[in-house]
Design an enzyme around this catalytic site. Structure first.
Site, PDB file in Angstrom:
ATOM      1  N   GLU A 147       0.771  -1.224   0.093  1.00 17.26           N
ATOM      2  CA  GLU A 147      -0.170   0.008  -0.096  1.00 17.26           C
ATOM      3  C   GLU A 147       0.954   1.068   0.077  1.00 17.26           C
ATOM      4  O   GLU A 147       1.830   1.335   0.744  1.00 17.26           O
ATOM      5  CB  GLU A 147      -0.861   0.188   1.207  1.00 17.26           C
ATOM      6  CG  GLU A 147      -2.005  -1.004   1.332  1.00 17.26           C
ATOM      7  CD  GLU A 147      -2.897  -1.046   2.352  1.00 17.26           C
ATOM      8  OE1 GLU A 147      -2.911   0.184   3.168  1.00 17.26           O
ATOM      9  OE2 GLU A 147      -3.749  -1.928   2.744  1.00 17.26           O
ATOM     10  N   GLU A 193     -12.281   1.948   4.135  1.00 17.30           N
ATOM     11  CA  GLU A 193     -11.593   2.139   5.162  1.00 17.30           C
ATOM     12  C   GLU A 193     -12.406   2.705   6.208  1.00 17.30           C
ATOM     13  O   GLU A 193     -13.179   3.843   5.809  1.00 17.30           O
ATOM     14  CB  GLU A 193     -10.033   2.702   5.160  1.00 17.30           C
ATOM     15  CG  GLU A 193      -9.327   2.271   4.130  1.00 17.30           C
ATOM     16  CD  GLU A 193      -7.891   3.263   4.016  1.00 17.30           C
ATOM     17  OE1 GLU A 193      -6.624   2.703   4.519  1.00 17.30           O
ATOM     18  OE2 GLU A 193      -7.981   4.343   3.560  1.00 17.30           O
TER      19      GLU A 193
END
Length: 566
Positions: free
Chosen positions: A428, A515
């Site tokens: 990420e 998220e």
């Protein structure tokens, strides 16, 4: 009659010539310590006639005179060489050989000297009076009745040094030092080490120290050519003033350092003046730096162990940076798809020593981010190798790492050593991190993808990149920033933005992960909009490896029961 005249008269007779030649030979033999050899030669040839002896002495005298002249020349050359060597040693003792600037030793000596003279002046004049070191009169630095200290370092130097190598880094330091000389009209400029510099000026030369700091930032932020490679670094500057902030040069140096750290924490590339509260921040930073070094050390060497030992002599408890794993869930099925590795730093008492954003930024600033990330990735890969094959490990890399051309190779080496297939790792990166150096970032990420590692764009929508820039990159997924998720289900603009982001992911053919899912309403709305994956406290909090394995086992049992029931 003078000495020369008497010598000439003496030389006109055979006896006089004999005496003159003998005097020359005697002087040379004595100077060259060969008198015994001369006497032995004369004894061996005592049968010579007077004219033969005079001729021999004349020749010896000429040779002796030449030898003396040569010896004198050698002595003068030796003395000149010694003086040059002493001058070079004296210069090196106070200067940095790479840049030609003053060095830390010179600053330390200047600080000690001016502090002593300030105290002596205070004794003569009484407390609270302005002070002058007299150093300017002696050429030892500015007189600081009214002065300023500017501490600075180069922003992004470590990344550029990694890119161009040590030789290129040295060239960058030399060119930066030359620009610094041009930006500062007078005073003392020193390189303390690495990319750290300090400037000490009289206010007569620089009436506005903060403006001088801003000029330094502007001068050092311009592009620099290094053998055809255009690189750009900036500078952060901390400013302390004398006598407004302190009357002590030593204290001013510490205050300028505190202001420098404030400038870096506030976004870098700027000059910041000292304020009293910055001293507390500097002390906090120093404490964290020490703790971070100890936390990263596999074992303390003896000097570090002695330094860290409490007064009772027992070994000091070591802080620890460890990993927690937060579940990533397939929103359609509710099943685990993997875990994201999250670093946590706990102190000796078990309480958090620093928040992740704080200690990761500190590791970047102190050049320890590579070591920190490599240690954490190795542990995460070892842990993930114990999970079922269908679960992926998601791991974050910092912006600083994307300036390292060897990053992809080290990640792949770690995967091989820990036995985790590349397809089970997802790296990420934030879009802001990639856009710092898009060409280098794209090269690293493409290399990882070609080896089978997945790449996800983290905090999507929170950066400043344009869609044109983002579409230049190749990635496998996006992680939608929690700020958009918090507004999901409001029935208004929040839903429209979220729908647009998910539509973009669908159009790009990449997975979308939401998220920060914390409520059932958010989860329902994301499912309705077709979001593929999610994470957040509602779906599972970060947990250590033991609890992660327990959750995996529990889900496996639940799935087995479901299959048996069907």
């Amino acid at each position: 009659m003078g000495l020369a005249g008497r010598a000439l008269t003496l030389a006109r007779s055979a006896e006089g010539m004999f005496l003159l030649c003998w005097a020359a030979v005697y002087a040379a033999a004595t100077a060259l310590d060969v008198m015994d050899e001369v006497i032995a030669t004369m004894v061996a040839h005592e049968d010579w006639e007077l004219d033969e002896l005079i001729l021999a002495l004349a020749v010896a005298g000429l040779l002796a005179t030449a030898a003396l002249a040569r010896r004198g020349l050698q002595l003068r050359r030796t003395e000149a060489g010694r003086e040059r060597a002493e001058a070079e040693v004296a210069w090196l003792a106070q200067h940095d050989p790479l840049t030609g600037l003053f060095n830390r030793r010179f600053i330390d000596e200047m600080t000690a000297r001016q502090g002593a003279e300030r105290r002596a002046g205070a004794d003569r004049r009484g407390p609270g009076r302005p002070w002058s070191t007299g150093a300017e009169r002696r050429g030892e630095g500015p007189a600081l009745e009214q002065g300023a200290v500017l501490a600075l370092d180069l922003d992004g130097f470590k990344q550029v040094n990694t890119l161009v190598g040590h030789a290129g880094g040295d060239a960058l330091l030399r060119k930066s030092a030359a620009r610094l000389r041009r930006a500062v009209p007078g005073g003392v400029i020193a390189r303390l080490g690495g990319d750290e510099f300090v400037v000490i000026v009289d206010r007569l030369v620089a009436p506005d120290p903060l403006a001088l700091g801003e000029r330094i930032c502007a001068a050092l932020s311009e592009s620099i050519d290094l053998d055809g490679i255009a690189v750009r670094v900036g500078a952060s500057v901390g400013v302390a003033r004398l006598p407004e902030d302190t009357r002590s040069l030593a204290e001013a140096l510490g205050m300028a350092d505190a202001a420098l750290y404030a400038a870096k924490d506030g976004g870098r590339g700027r000059a910041v003046a000292y304020r009293p509260k910055m001293g507390d921040a500097l002390a906090r930073r120093a404490e964290l730096e020490t703790g971070l070094r100890r936390a990263l050390a596999e074992e303390l060497d003896e000097p570090a162990a002695q330094e860290a030992r409490p007064p009772d002599g027992r070994p000091a408890p070591r802080p620890a940076i460890s990993l927690l794993y937060q579940p990533l869930v397939d929103l359609a099925s509710g099943r685990l798809s993997g875990f994201e590795a999250l670093a946590r730093w706990t102190g000796p008492d078990g309480a958090p020593a620093a928040q992740p954003d704080e200690f990761v930024a500190l590791a970047e600033q102190t050049g320890q981010i590579m070591r920190l990330s490599e240690q954490l990735l190795r542990q995460a890969c070892a842990d993930a190798a114990r999970w079922p094959e269908g679960l992926r490990l998601s791991f974050n890399i910092s912006p600083a790492q994307l300036g390292d051309p060897g990053l992809a190779r080290r990640i792949l080496d770690t995967l091989a050593e820990e036995g985790l297939p590349p397809a089970r790792l997802q790296i990420e990166v934030t879009e802001t991190a990639v856009m710092r150096n898009p060409d280098m970032g794209a090269m690293i990420l493409d290399g990882l993808r070609e080896a089978g590692v997945r790449v996800a764009l983290d905090d999507f929508g929170a950066g400043y990149s344009s869609l044109a820039q983002i579409t230049r990159l190749r990635f496998d997924g996006i992680k939608i920033d929690r700020g958009f998720i918090a507004r999901a289900g409001d029935g208004g603009e929040g839903d429209e933005i979220l729908r647009a982001v998910l539509g973009l992911a669908l159009g790009l053919g990449v997975e979308a992960t939401a998220e920060g899912i914390e409520t059932e309403d958010q989860l329902a709305r994301l499912r309705a909009l077709g979001c593929g994956f999610g994470q957040g406290f509602l779906l599972g909090r970060p947990a250590p490896q033991a609890e992660t394995l327990a959750r995996i086992a529990a889900e496996a049992r639940a799935l087995a029961q479901t299959l048996r029931a069907s």
